[in-house]
Design a protein around this motif. Structure first.
Motif, PDB file in Angstrom:
ATOM      1  N   GLY A  60       0.906  -1.249  -0.025  1.00 42.61           N
ATOM      2  CA  GLY A  60       0.017   0.171   0.216  1.00 42.61           C
ATOM      3  C   GLY A  60       0.706   1.301  -0.054  1.00 42.61           C
ATOM      4  O   GLY A  60       0.509   2.313  -0.567  1.00 42.61           O
ATOM      5  N   PHE A  86      -1.973   6.359   9.476  1.00 48.02           N
ATOM      6  CA  PHE A  86      -0.560   5.793   9.467  1.00 48.02           C
ATOM      7  C   PHE A  86       0.461   6.421   8.622  1.00 48.02           C
ATOM      8  O   PHE A  86       0.175   7.199   7.639  1.00 48.02           O
ATOM      9  CB  PHE A  86      -0.820   4.395   8.735  1.00 48.02           C
ATOM     10  CG  PHE A  86       0.430   3.462   9.017  1.00 48.02           C
ATOM     11  CD1 PHE A  86       1.047   3.068   9.959  1.00 48.02           C
ATOM     12  CD2 PHE A  86       1.120   2.957   7.659  1.00 48.02           C
ATOM     13  CE1 PHE A  86       2.017   2.148   9.906  1.00 48.02           C
ATOM     14  CE2 PHE A  86       1.930   2.145   7.530  1.00 48.02           C
ATOM     15  CZ  PHE A  86       2.789   1.818   8.602  1.00 48.02           C
ATOM     16  N   ALA A  88       2.362   6.010   6.240  1.00 44.09           N
ATOM     17  CA  ALA A  88       2.720   5.798   4.862  1.00 44.09           C
ATOM     18  C   ALA A  88       2.081   6.795   3.858  1.00 44.09           C
ATOM     19  O   ALA A  88       2.674   7.308   3.084  1.00 44.09           O
ATOM     20  CB  ALA A  88       2.288   4.323   4.492  1.00 44.09           C
ATOM     21  N   THR A  89       0.651   7.449   4.478  1.00 47.26           N
ATOM     22  CA  THR A  89       0.070   8.363   3.436  1.00 47.26           C
ATOM     23  C   THR A  89       1.152   9.353   3.193  1.00 47.26           C
ATOM     24  O   THR A  89       1.096  10.078   2.098  1.00 47.26           O
ATOM     25  CB  THR A  89      -1.088   8.679   4.139  1.00 47.26           C
ATOM     26  OG1 THR A  89      -1.652   7.850   5.199  1.00 47.26           O
ATOM     27  CG2 THR A  89      -2.336   9.368   3.389  1.00 47.26           C
ATOM     28  N   PHE A 183      -2.029  -5.997   3.168  1.00 43.90           N
ATOM     29  CA  PHE A 183      -1.271  -6.272   4.549  1.00 43.90           C
ATOM     30  C   PHE A 183      -2.225  -7.286   4.993  1.00 43.90           C
ATOM     31  O   PHE A 183      -3.317  -7.153   5.024  1.00 43.90           O
ATOM     32  CB  PHE A 183      -1.090  -5.272   5.242  1.00 43.90           C
ATOM     33  CG  PHE A 183      -0.087  -5.249   6.598  1.00 43.90           C
ATOM     34  CD1 PHE A 183       1.146  -5.313   6.325  1.00 43.90           C
ATOM     35  CD2 PHE A 183      -0.712  -5.528   7.827  1.00 43.90           C
ATOM     36  CE1 PHE A 183       2.107  -5.494   7.707  1.00 43.90           C
ATOM     37  CE2 PHE A 183       0.221  -5.799   8.865  1.00 43.90           C
ATOM     38  CZ  PHE A 183       1.604  -5.851   8.872  1.00 43.90           C
ATOM     39  N   LYS A 186      -5.287  -6.706   7.131  1.00 41.03           N
ATOM     40  CA  LYS A 186      -6.224  -5.680   6.133  1.00 41.03           C
ATOM     41  C   LYS A 186      -7.617  -6.487   6.004  1.00 41.03           C
ATOM     42  O   LYS A 186      -7.641  -7.821   5.999  1.00 41.03           O
ATOM     43  CB  LYS A 186      -5.848  -5.089   5.105  1.00 41.03           C
ATOM     44  CG  LYS A 186      -4.604  -4.121   5.221  1.00 41.03           C
ATOM     45  CD  LYS A 186      -5.242  -2.877   5.719  1.00 41.03           C
ATOM     46  CE  LYS A 186      -4.005  -1.881   5.767  1.00 41.03           C
ATOM     47  NZ  LYS A 186      -3.091  -1.911   6.925  1.00 41.03           N
ATOM     48  N   TYR A 313      -3.519   6.362  16.618  1.00 44.61           N
ATOM     49  CA  TYR A 313      -2.605   6.357  16.570  1.00 44.61           C
ATOM     50  C   TYR A 313      -2.026   7.084  17.644  1.00 44.61           C
ATOM     51  O   TYR A 313      -2.568   8.076  17.731  1.00 44.61           O
ATOM     52  CB  TYR A 313      -1.847   6.845  15.196  1.00 44.61           C
ATOM     53  CG  TYR A 313      -2.410   5.922  14.094  1.00 44.61           C
ATOM     54  CD1 TYR A 313      -1.570   4.865  13.576  1.00 44.61           C
ATOM     55  CD2 TYR A 313      -3.362   5.978  13.326  1.00 44.61           C
ATOM     56  CE1 TYR A 313      -1.770   4.004  12.721  1.00 44.61           C
ATOM     57  CE2 TYR A 313      -3.737   5.087  12.484  1.00 44.61           C
ATOM     58  CZ  TYR A 313      -3.062   4.085  11.818  1.00 44.61           C
ATOM     59  OH  TYR A 313      -3.417   3.202  10.992  1.00 44.61           O
TER      60      TYR A 313
HETATM   61  C1  PLP Z   1      -3.894   4.301   6.378  1.00 39.73           C
HETATM   62  C2  PLP Z   1      -2.910   3.356   5.366  1.00 39.73           C
HETATM   63  N1  PLP Z   1      -2.199   4.008   4.585  1.00 39.73           N
HETATM   64  C3  PLP Z   1      -1.117   3.320   4.195  1.00 39.73           C
HETATM   65  C4  PLP Z   1      -0.748   1.744   4.337  1.00 39.73           C
HETATM   66  C5  PLP Z   1       0.450   1.228   3.862  1.00 39.73           C
HETATM   67  O1  PLP Z   1       0.239  -0.021   3.279  1.00 39.73           O
HETATM   68  P1  PLP Z   1       1.082  -1.328   3.343  1.00 39.73           P
HETATM   69  O2  PLP Z   1       1.539  -1.506   4.823  1.00 39.73           O
HETATM   70  O3  PLP Z   1       0.587  -2.316   2.537  1.00 39.73           O
HETATM   71  O4  PLP Z   1       2.530  -0.499   2.876  1.00 39.73           O
HETATM   72  C6  PLP Z   1      -1.614   1.459   5.515  1.00 39.73           C
HETATM   73  C7  PLP Z   1      -1.309  -0.070   5.992  1.00 39.73           C
HETATM   74  O5  PLP Z   1      -0.386  -0.666   6.472  1.00 39.73           O
HETATM   75  C8  PLP Z   1      -2.495   2.245   6.177  1.00 39.73           C
HETATM   76  O6  PLP Z   1      -3.207   1.651   7.308  1.00 39.73           O
END
Ligand code: PLP
Length: 377
Positions: A60, A86, A88-89, A183, A186, A313
């Protein structure tokens, strides 16, 4: 049986024959990269979501980065996103050289508050990135309207909300592009990492497909700078089977959420998740607010009782060391974000949760709030 925060074994055992056969078919074909299961899953998922283009990618986080890259977002650009998400965004934006600008959340849904976005738009803003947090859509109409008025892209971080809807449409399909994570924990989880990008725009889809595969349409003919981020064939085979059960999984999560809601109905010390009237919630998480500054005490009590729980979080992104440094990020007034980080507590949520387990979990939360002596679970 002991209570688990997430149960991956139960859903596997329930459809083990189907999954094992799908994995065996990949092993027999030995086409591990870009095997037929990948294209099949992409087209099945496109049908499920009602969107013409789905491209499987490595995870993701890559999905977000690939969407940013395909839209040409880079150094000097800004994206507006919530800080209550999270990492990653925003991390994927920073990876392409852009600056994340953090807006506050709507306290009811924990998702991007459109009313806080407009003031953060500058000539450098390129995209708004709502996150459908905990399995519920952000309020997309005002976000899409703002984006339209200011000529911005909308990239939906749909990692936590596959199958959720907003005014009848599946989340992830409303903006310029949507990003998914598979993941394992999920709602649609692989047996390792996986992700996807989706869009209605054929040209953007082609660009995202190229970027995910070293920037080329054909082998050894690379046209733009890309990455190596493909959905693994074994994961696609697993996901193809599990997709057929996704609606049942989401229904089981909603039923568990209903039971929690009933158990906390007359408990003034907690606020149960709000279900916005504009869509359906798929309860990736069941997240309470614990009132009156008692969250940490409740958490300590659950820990002592061996009841799994989590805080998603605890530190909003604008306060994490990676973004707190001067110049890496900007933010508005994030009062609701700060309050959420101090109040939220997520309880066990998965398809195998039993009513008896939920009663024990709710009883432990109530004990913590009312100071009763702990009984063995
Ligand atoms: C809101 C959100 N965005 C992005 C991700 C990133 O996904 P990944 O772990 O598959 O890289 C996650 C989860 O892990 C997430 O919960």
């Amino acid at each position: 049986m002991s209570i688990q925060m997430v149960d991956l074994r139960g859903p596997y055992r329930a459809i083990q024959e189907e999954i094992d056969a799908a994995i065996q078919a990949v092993l027999d074909a030995t086409q591990f990269i870009k095997g037929p299961a990948v294209g099949q899953f992409e087209s099945d998922l496109a049908g499920y979501l009602g969107v013409p283009h789905v491209i499987g990618v490595g995870n993701g986080t890559d999905a977000l980065q690939i969407a940013y890259m395909a839209l040409g977002i880079g150094p000097g650009d800004e994206i507006i996103t919530p800080a209550f998400t999270f990492i990653a965004t925003a991390e994927a934006a920073a990876l392409v050289g852009a600056t994340p600008v953090f807006a506050d959340i709507d306290p009811a849904t924990f998702t991007l508050d459109p009313a806080h976005v407009e003031a953060l738009i500058t000539p450098r803003t390129r995209a708004i990135v709502p996150v459908h947090l905990f399995g519920q859509s952000a309020d997309m109409d005002p976000i899409l309207d703002l984006a339209h008025r200011h000529g911005l892209a909308v990239i939906e971080d749909n990692a936590q909300a596959i199958g959720a809807t907003y005014r009848g449409a599946k989340t992830g399909t409303l903006g310029t592009a949507g990003c998914l994570s598979f993941f394992p924990s999920k709602n649609l989880g692989a047996f390792g990492d996986g992700g996807a990008v989706l869009t209605r725009d054929a040209a953007l889809a082609e660009r995202m497909r190229m970027i995910a595969n070293h920037g080329g349409r054909h082998k050894y003919f690379n046209e733009i700078v890309g990455v190596n981020s493909r959905l693994d064939t074994l994961q696609a085979a697993v996901l193809g089977v599990k997709l057929r059960h996704l609606d049942a999984y989401n229904e089981a999560r909603r039923a568990a959420a209903d039971r929690y809601d009933a158990l906390f109905a007359d408990e003034p010390g907690v606020v149960t998740p709000v279900r916005a009237a504009y869509g359906t919630h798929v309860f990736h998480q069941y997240t309470l607010r614990i009132r009156d500054g008692r969250r940490d005490a409740v958490q300590a009590h659950l820990k002592a009782r061996g009841i799994p729980h989590a805080i998603y979080y605890p530190v909003p992104l604008h306060r994490l060391p990676v973004f707190a440094a001067e110049g890496r990020a900007r933010h508005g007034d994030l009062r609701e974000t700060e309050r959420a980080a101090a109040e939220v507590l997520s309880l066990p949520m998965h398809t195998e949760l039993t009513a008896d387990q939920q009663e024990r979990i709710a009883a432990a939360v109530r004990e913590a709030l009312h100071g009763q002596a702990a009984r063995p679970v």
